[in-house]
Design an enzyme around this catalytic site. Structure first.
Site, PDB file in Angstrom:
ATOM      1  NE  ARG A  90     -35.125  14.944 -31.330  1.00 13.75           N
ATOM      2  CZ  ARG A  90     -33.808  14.760 -31.223  1.00 13.75           C
ATOM      3  NH1 ARG A  90     -33.242  13.638 -31.663  1.00 13.75           N
ATOM      4  NH2 ARG A  90     -33.049  15.676 -30.653  1.00 13.75           N
TER       5      ARG A  90
ATOM      6  CB  SER B  55     -35.725  21.081 -30.000  1.00 14.94           C
ATOM      7  OG  SER B  55     -34.378  21.081 -29.637  1.00 14.94           O
TER       8      SER B  55
ATOM      9  CD  GLU C  77     -38.316  17.192 -30.460  1.00 19.99           C
ATOM     10  OE1 GLU C  77     -37.543  16.272 -30.279  1.00 19.99           O
ATOM     11  OE2 GLU C  77     -38.761  17.895 -29.532  1.00 19.99           O
TER      12      GLU C  77
END
Ligand code: EPU
Length: 348
Positions: free
Chosen positions: A164, A241, A342
């Site tokens: 990520r 998420s 996130e």
């Protein structure tokens, strides 16, 4: 290019919270991106680049500068032996591009089906799911370098992709505006079936699944988890998420494993980079006193997946942030781990 004023941002995001942009423009070409950047520069406005709006939490006070929506389109492709290179505009809808690649029997993105957002957002956070990450297939990223005021082409290795993460959301945050992304896919390649959920889905199949079969399976799994945008489904008013899966060192992981064992529990984990373990944030949330559907005012946890925070309809950004903090505090209290959000926070 028209520059608009006081444009509400909530409708442009999947979470649907937040205030307005002081200035707003949509750029459909590289020239328009340059023009918008010059406008922001001349007025000394902070610039925020908006893609598909699927991974954003916009503050209730909105954005004080210019929000630039990237609307650069077009997909071109070129075959070289058994690979096909796709050159894709940053504004192209991600799932439309994945559909096109799978329809052309090109492998490499099939597990990334059903992810909301636009192509330009994919290198920023190195989008990944079901065992694939875009860093496996991106060959280069074309971007406007605001520091040097010129267009550059960054090869994969210059993007420093990790879980990520990339230079675009870490070391060089704010420096580049992504214009186009090139992906190298395998013509007639076999689908990737690394992930447990996917293997299970096909366990009773007599013949190997095609790329299209894997795409369908991923969409079904995402649908079950509320991670596919379905109009009318309240669980979809989310940013996917809300927390990253923590990546722990061997020592941290052994500590967590022992804590779990002392409570008669086993924490789901996956091997990560050298001597590291990725553990399930959803599991940590559910084992810190929260269950799916838990609500704190108008903000709640999805009824289908413990990692998705949902706007029930009337939530503000502050409501979501309150729930985020409550979850972070409880997880830290129970497990000694601070969950890292996130999505991108805009205007906070
Ligand atoms: N789990 C729970 N409760 C839940 C859901 C999951 O305890 O409500 C546990 C289960 O043990 C499950 C494990 O967590 O086996 C993993 O769950 P899942 O397969 O749903 O994946 P994830 O780790 O929660 C990550 C990505 C998703 C991606 C999926 C599939 C992150 C932060 N999330 O989720 O990406 O789709 O894997 O590969 O890395 C996103 O980033 O927005 C996103 C949706």
């Amino acid at each position: 290019m028209t520059i608009q004023e006081h444009i509400p941002l909530a409708p442009l995001t999947t979470l649907q919270v937040g205030g307005a942009a002081r200035y707003f423009a949509a750029a459909a070409s590289e020239d328009e991106v340059r023009e918008a950047a010059q406008f922001a520069n001349s007025k000394q406005l902070p610039l925020f680049i908006l893609g598909g709006g699927s991974n954003l939490v916009v503050a209730d006070s909105g954005w004080p500068g210019l929000v630039l929506k990237i609307a650069i389109g077009s997909v071109t492709s070129q075959q070289e032996e058994d690979t096909v290179s796709f050159d894709v505009g940053a504004g192209v809808d991600w799932d439309d591009f994945v559909t096109q690649a799978v329809a052309g029997n090109c492998a490499g993105l099939e597990c990334l089906s059903g992810i909301p957002g636009s192509v330009g957002g994919t290198p920023v956070q190195n989008v990944g799911a079901y065992g694939q990450e875009v860093s496996d297939t991106i060959s280069s990223v074309r971007a406007l370098d605001l520091k040097q005021d010129r267009i550059v082409v960054l090869p994969n290795q210059d993007c420093a992709f990790a879980y990520r993460a990339s230079i675009f959301n870490t070391t060089e945050r704010g420096r580049y505006i992504i214009l186009r992304v090139s992906y190298r896919l395998q013509q007639d390649g076999v689908p990737s079936l690394k992930y447990a959920d996917l293997k299970k889905h096909f366990s009773a199949w007599a013949k190997p699944p095609s790329l299209a079969d894997v795409r369908d399976a991923v969409r079904q799994i995402r649908l079950r988890k509320g991670m596919l945008i379905v109009p009318g489904d309240d669980d979809c008013r989310s940013a996917g998420s809300f927390f990253k899966n923590p990546v722990l060192s061997e020592i941290q992981f052994q500590d967590l494993r022992l804590r779990a064992e002392s409570r008669g529990l086993k924490i789901p984990s996956y091997p990560a980079l050298a001597a590291q373990h990725k553990v399930s944030a959803a599991w940590l949330v559910e084992h810190s006193g929260f269950s799916k559907g838990y609500a704190l005012g108008p903000a709640r946890i999805s009824s289908k997946h413990a990692l998705a925070l949902v706007n029930s309809g009337q939530a503000s950004a502050a409501d979501l942030v309150r729930l985020k903090q409550q979850i972070q505090n409880k997880v830290e209290e129970h497990w000694g781990i601070m969950l890292d959000p996130e999505p991108v926070f805009v205007g906070f």
